[in-house]
Design a protein around this motif. Structure first.
Motif, mmCIF file in Angstrom:
data_model
loop_
_atom_site.group_PDB
_atom_site.id
_atom_site.type_symbol
_atom_site.label_atom_id
_atom_site.label_comp_id
_atom_site.label_asym_id
_atom_site.label_seq_id
_atom_site.Cartn_x
_atom_site.Cartn_y
_atom_site.Cartn_z
ATOM 1 N N ASN A 1 -4.098 -12.200 12.538
ATOM 2 C CA ASN A 1 -3.280 -13.362 12.241
ATOM 3 C C ASN A 1 -2.840 -13.313 10.784
ATOM 4 O OD1 ASN A 1 -2.217 -15.911 11.735
ATOM 5 N ND2 ASN A 1 -3.740 -16.987 12.952
ATOM 6 N N ALA A 2 -1.538 -13.422 10.540
ATOM 7 C CA ALA A 2 -1.005 -13.524 9.184
ATOM 8 C C ALA A 2 -0.676 -14.987 8.894
ATOM 9 C CB ALA A 2 0.256 -12.671 9.037
ATOM 10 N N GLN A 3 -1.125 -15.468 7.758
ATOM 11 C CA GLN A 3 -0.923 -16.870 7.389
ATOM 12 C C GLN A 3 -0.383 -16.967 5.971
ATOM 13 O OE1 GLN A 3 -4.534 -19.311 7.587
ATOM 14 N NE2 GLN A 3 -3.848 -20.318 5.736
ATOM 15 N N HIS A 4 0.555 -17.879 5.755
ATOM 16 C CA HIS A 4 1.121 -18.124 4.426
ATOM 17 C C HIS A 4 0.667 -19.501 3.943
ATOM 18 C CE1 HIS A 4 4.367 -20.036 1.953
ATOM 19 N NE2 HIS A 4 4.138 -18.954 1.231
ATOM 20 N N VAL A 5 0.146 -19.552 2.718
ATOM 21 C CA VAL A 5 -0.278 -20.803 2.094
ATOM 22 C C VAL A 5 0.396 -20.907 0.731
ATOM 23 C CG1 VAL A 5 -2.215 -22.156 1.207
ATOM 24 C CG2 VAL A 5 -2.519 -20.736 3.246
ATOM 25 N N SER A 6 0.978 -22.053 0.419
ATOM 26 C CA SER A 6 1.539 -22.270 -0.914
ATOM 27 C C SER A 6 0.918 -23.531 -1.515
ATOM 28 C CB SER A 6 3.066 -22.411 -0.858
ATOM 29 O OG SER A 6 3.447 -23.556 -0.113
ATOM 30 N N SER A 7 0.711 -23.492 -2.811
ATOM 31 C CA SER A 7 0.143 -24.633 -3.527
ATOM 32 C C SER A 7 0.704 -24.648 -4.940
ATOM 33 C CB SER A 7 -1.384 -24.544 -3.558
ATOM 34 O OG SER A 7 -1.802 -23.351 -4.194
ATOM 35 N N VAL A 8 0.636 -25.800 -5.587
ATOM 36 C CA VAL A 8 1.149 -25.951 -6.947
ATOM 37 C C VAL A 8 -0.024 -26.011 -7.912
ATOM 38 C CG1 VAL A 8 2.487 -27.398 -8.516
ATOM 39 C CG2 VAL A 8 3.191 -27.157 -6.121
ATOM 40 N N ILE B 1 3.206 -9.346 6.481
ATOM 41 C CA ILE B 1 2.574 -8.729 7.642
ATOM 42 C C ILE B 1 1.118 -8.395 7.312
ATOM 43 C CG2 ILE B 1 3.265 -6.383 6.990
ATOM 44 C CD1 ILE B 1 3.603 -5.766 9.979
ATOM 45 N N VAL B 2 0.248 -8.490 8.306
ATOM 46 C CA VAL B 2 -1.103 -7.960 8.221
ATOM 47 C C VAL B 2 -1.225 -6.871 9.282
ATOM 48 C CG1 VAL B 2 -1.996 -9.778 9.748
ATOM 49 C CG2 VAL B 2 -3.576 -8.438 8.359
ATOM 50 N N LYS B 3 -1.860 -5.753 8.931
ATOM 51 C CA LYS B 3 -2.050 -4.659 9.883
ATOM 52 C C LYS B 3 -3.498 -4.180 9.831
ATOM 53 C CE LYS B 3 1.167 -1.717 10.879
ATOM 54 N NZ LYS B 3 2.168 -0.614 10.846
ATOM 55 N N TYR B 4 -4.108 -4.108 11.010
ATOM 56 C CA TYR B 4 -5.469 -3.583 11.145
ATOM 57 C C TYR B 4 -5.371 -2.160 11.672
ATOM 58 C CZ TYR B 4 -10.488 -3.512 12.210
ATOM 59 O OH TYR B 4 -11.833 -3.215 12.231
ATOM 60 N N ASN B 5 -6.005 -1.217 10.968
ATOM 61 C CA ASN B 5 -5.973 0.192 11.339
ATOM 62 C C ASN B 5 -7.365 0.604 11.813
ATOM 63 O OD1 ASN B 5 -4.451 2.929 11.112
ATOM 64 N ND2 ASN B 5 -6.371 3.299 10.009
ATOM 65 N N GLU B 6 -7.502 0.923 13.116
ATOM 66 C CA GLU B 6 -8.785 1.323 13.669
ATOM 67 C C GLU B 6 -8.926 2.843 13.617
ATOM 68 O OE1 GLU B 6 -11.597 0.409 17.536
ATOM 69 O OE2 GLU B 6 -9.468 0.799 17.867
ATOM 70 N N ALA B 7 -9.975 3.309 12.939
ATOM 71 C CA ALA B 7 -10.192 4.749 12.747
ATOM 72 C C ALA B 7 -10.800 5.384 13.989
ATOM 73 C CB ALA B 7 -11.107 4.972 11.551
ATOM 74 N N ASN B 8 -10.288 6.575 14.342
ATOM 75 C CA ASN B 8 -10.848 7.395 15.421
ATOM 76 C C ASN B 8 -11.138 8.772 14.846
ATOM 77 O OD1 ASN B 8 -10.267 5.322 17.348
ATOM 78 N ND2 ASN B 8 -8.145 6.049 17.416
ATOM 79 N N SER B 9 -12.401 9.160 14.782
ATOM 80 C CA SER B 9 -12.749 10.444 14.179
ATOM 81 C C SER B 9 -12.348 11.602 15.093
ATOM 82 C CB SER B 9 -14.249 10.504 13.882
ATOM 83 O OG SER B 9 -14.997 10.221 15.046
#
Length: 301
Positions: free
Chosen positions: A124-131, A258-266
């Motif tokens: 899940n990608a989330q954007h948060v803004s604050s001052v 974007i968020v990307k999860y990379n699953e390693a395979n040996s």
């Protein structure tokens, strides 16, 4: 904006037992949060849900993230915040190839519960803004969660060891160099035939003690290390990575990340190595030994 499919909302509802408190606040509960509470981090989950909901958080997001993750958002941004998140993307492991694939919306003749049961990983990608001090700070948070109902991470090269999580933002933003963070918790399947529960959040073993292994103009990435699962069973992981930015402005500004999860395979020798490259709202993982599966989610605001 990304599309939110009914299956994701439904899966979030089924998984709501992971959250210690129901999302809907009871009318008899005082959900008002004071400045003193923000300083002391002393809120109920109902109060946090109310703050985040007022800031624009979706119902599915409130169901998917836990108390500690909600607390981290509010403790960092305070009450003057705005949230954009359309919900997570669910992935399942292909029974034949073993690769991660996004779950598609069920056709009218399919049972939704059957599709939900195949979920292995959520991102899940989330954007948060604050001052802060009169300046608007933007933060991108990438959540990941291996599901108890799924089959867990692949065993080689060691569960989530050498898996990576990357974030990238589009043109028009400048990343704050000391604005990175990451944390995770684990949950091991015991000899009693049940998961033993989630451990407290920590940073050791993810990136450089919570800081990214690699950071460039458009993004950053963190890699798991030294978190080999117990030999007695599967260990699941959930957590988040984040980076803070300021808007540079201009006609080229694009509000997307974007968020990307990379699953390693040996490979057959048990080896795995990977390089990462970033572009505008783009993260590319390229293995030089072994192979990899990817799961991603994007957010527009």
């Amino acid at each position: 904006m990304k599309k939110i499919f009914p299956i994701l909302v439904s899966s979030s509802l089924i998984l709501s037992s992971l959250s210690s408190t129901a999302i809907a606040a009871d009318n008899s509960v005082d959900n008002t949060v004071s400045t003193q509470q923000i300083s002391n981090n002393s809120y109920t989950e109902s109060q946090l849900n109310q703050i985040l909901s007022d800031a624009g958080a979706s119902q599915s997001l409130l169901t998917e993230i836990d108390y500690e993750q909600k607390l981290a958002i509010v403790a960092d941004a305070g009450e003057n915040l705005s949230i954009s998140s359309g919900g997570s993307t669910a992935y399942t492991r292909n029974d034949v190839t073993g690769e991660l694939e996004p779950i598609k919306p069920p056709s009218p003749d399919e049972f939704t519960t059957l599709a939900i049961s195949r979920a292995d990983l959520y991102v899940n990608a989330q954007h948060v803004s604050s001052v802060k001090n009169g300046k608007t700070i933007h933060k991108i948070i990438g959540y990941f969660r291996w599901e108890e109902s799924g089959r867990g991470p692949k065993p080689g090269p060691g569960g989530v060891v050498k898996d990576s999580i990357g974030l990238a933002v589009a043109d028009g933003y400048q990343i704050i160099q000391d604005g990175y963070s990451a944390s995770y918790s684990s949950n091991t399947f015991g000899i009693n035939g049940k998961y033993n529960g989630w451990t407290p959040y920590k940073t050791t073993g993810l990136g450089d003690n919570g800081q990214p292994d690699t950071s460039e103009l458009y993004g950053a990435s963190w890699q798991f290390r030294n978190v080999t699962p117990l030999a007695s069973g599967i260990t699941l992981f959930k957590g988040s990575v984040s980076m803070s930015m300021i808007k540079k402005g201009g006609a080229s500004t694009v509000n997307r990340a974007i968020v990307k999860y990379n699953e390693a395979n040996s490979n057959a020798l048990g080896n795995f190595s990977v390089s990462v490259a970033f572009g505008p709202a783009s993260v590319t993982f390229t293995p030089s030994a072994g192979s990899a599966d990817n799961a991603s989610d994007d957010e527009d605001w």
